[in-house]
Design a protein around this motif. Sequence first.
Motif, short mmCIF file in Angstrom:
data_model
loop_
_atom_site.label_atom_id
_atom_site.label_comp_id
_atom_site.label_asym_id
_atom_site.label_seq_id
_atom_site.Cartn_x
_atom_site.Cartn_y
_atom_site.Cartn_z
N CYS A 73 22.64 106.04 21.77
CA CYS A 73 22.65 105.72 20.33
C CYS A 73 23.76 104.70 20.07
CB CYS A 73 22.88 106.98 19.52
SG CYS A 73 22.99 106.69 17.74
N LEU A 119 14.61 110.97 21.76
CA LEU A 119 15.13 111.65 20.58
C LEU A 119 14.39 112.95 20.33
CD1 LEU A 119 17.05 111.39 18.07
CD2 LEU A 119 15.09 110.40 16.87
N VAL A 120 15.12 114.02 20.03
CA VAL A 120 14.54 115.31 19.70
C VAL A 120 14.36 115.39 18.19
CG1 VAL A 120 14.92 117.80 19.73
CG2 VAL A 120 15.58 116.41 21.70
N PRO A 121 13.15 115.72 17.70
CA PRO A 121 12.94 115.82 16.25
C PRO A 121 13.96 116.76 15.61
CG PRO A 121 10.84 115.97 17.41
CD PRO A 121 11.91 115.99 18.47
N GLY A 122 14.49 116.34 14.46
CA GLY A 122 15.48 117.14 13.75
C GLY A 122 16.91 116.77 14.07
N THR A 123 17.13 115.99 15.14
CA THR A 123 18.47 115.50 15.45
C THR A 123 18.53 114.02 15.11
OG1 THR A 123 17.98 114.88 17.75
CG2 THR A 123 18.64 117.16 17.33
N GLU A 124 19.65 113.58 14.61
CA GLU A 124 19.77 112.17 14.24
C GLU A 124 21.22 111.75 14.14
OE1 GLU A 124 19.56 112.53 9.40
OE2 GLU A 124 17.69 112.18 10.47
N ASP A 128 24.84 113.73 16.79
CA ASP A 128 23.83 114.50 17.51
C ASP A 128 23.44 113.86 18.83
OD1 ASP A 128 23.64 116.72 15.92
OD2 ASP A 128 21.86 116.09 14.83
N ALA A 155 19.08 122.52 19.65
CA ALA A 155 18.16 121.89 20.59
C ALA A 155 18.69 122.01 22.02
CB ALA A 155 17.93 120.43 20.21
#
Length: 245
Positions: A73, A119-124, A128, A155
Amino acid sequence: MGQGDAVVLAAGPGTGVVVDAGPDPELVDHCLRTLGITRIPLVVLTHFHADHVAGLPGVLRGRAVGAIGTTGCQEPMEQAEFVRGLAAARGIPVTRAVAGERRRTGPLSWEVLWPPPALVPGTEGPNDASVTLLAEVAGVRFLLLGDLEPPAQRALLRSPAGGLLGGVDVLKVAHHGSAYQDPDLMRRAAPRVALISAGRGNSYGHPAPGTVAALRAQGAVVLRTDRDGALAVAGAGGELRVAGD
């Protein structure tokens, strides 16, 4: 180290793996000089917030550095460019750390637990995406969580690495001991010692009293840089010694 993070993992005489560089080049340089660190096979920058990367010039000063490992990121962009510029000027390769990577140098071994390649959904956001390490030296296991927020902490627990988190010896508490912690991760880690890096009188309220209380309720010895100064953990196998300034 102030309101930021900088951790040195012993990897042999004069050698250490540095995880984050803190906010101040002079402070981290002084720390490394005090420890006699002249060779750094790897610098891991968990994410690009200034309180984790602005001290990088002090880490590089007068030392042989093999590589810099970072998260994928690239936010904030200006700090990511700052890191790439320093690395390019010194001819130091920059690599991306991804879950599943295992490495060893001297007596120190470590595994990257987070982030995953996608990317894991719900992390941003940068927090994260923090590089999370499980390291071991002299039989002592360290879990370094960067600034992971609860969505990524949950996660991580659900990921293939979740089974590795149990019963660590030393936990570098996520995000300077903020109130935003996943209780299940803390219970799974069950650290003997919890280290919190927070600046004295910081305006964020770090560390949160509830986080400190929860760790102590689990039996952890909690040390914090705002009260205890720079922290050192030593020992082998079942014995641990922890000291502050």
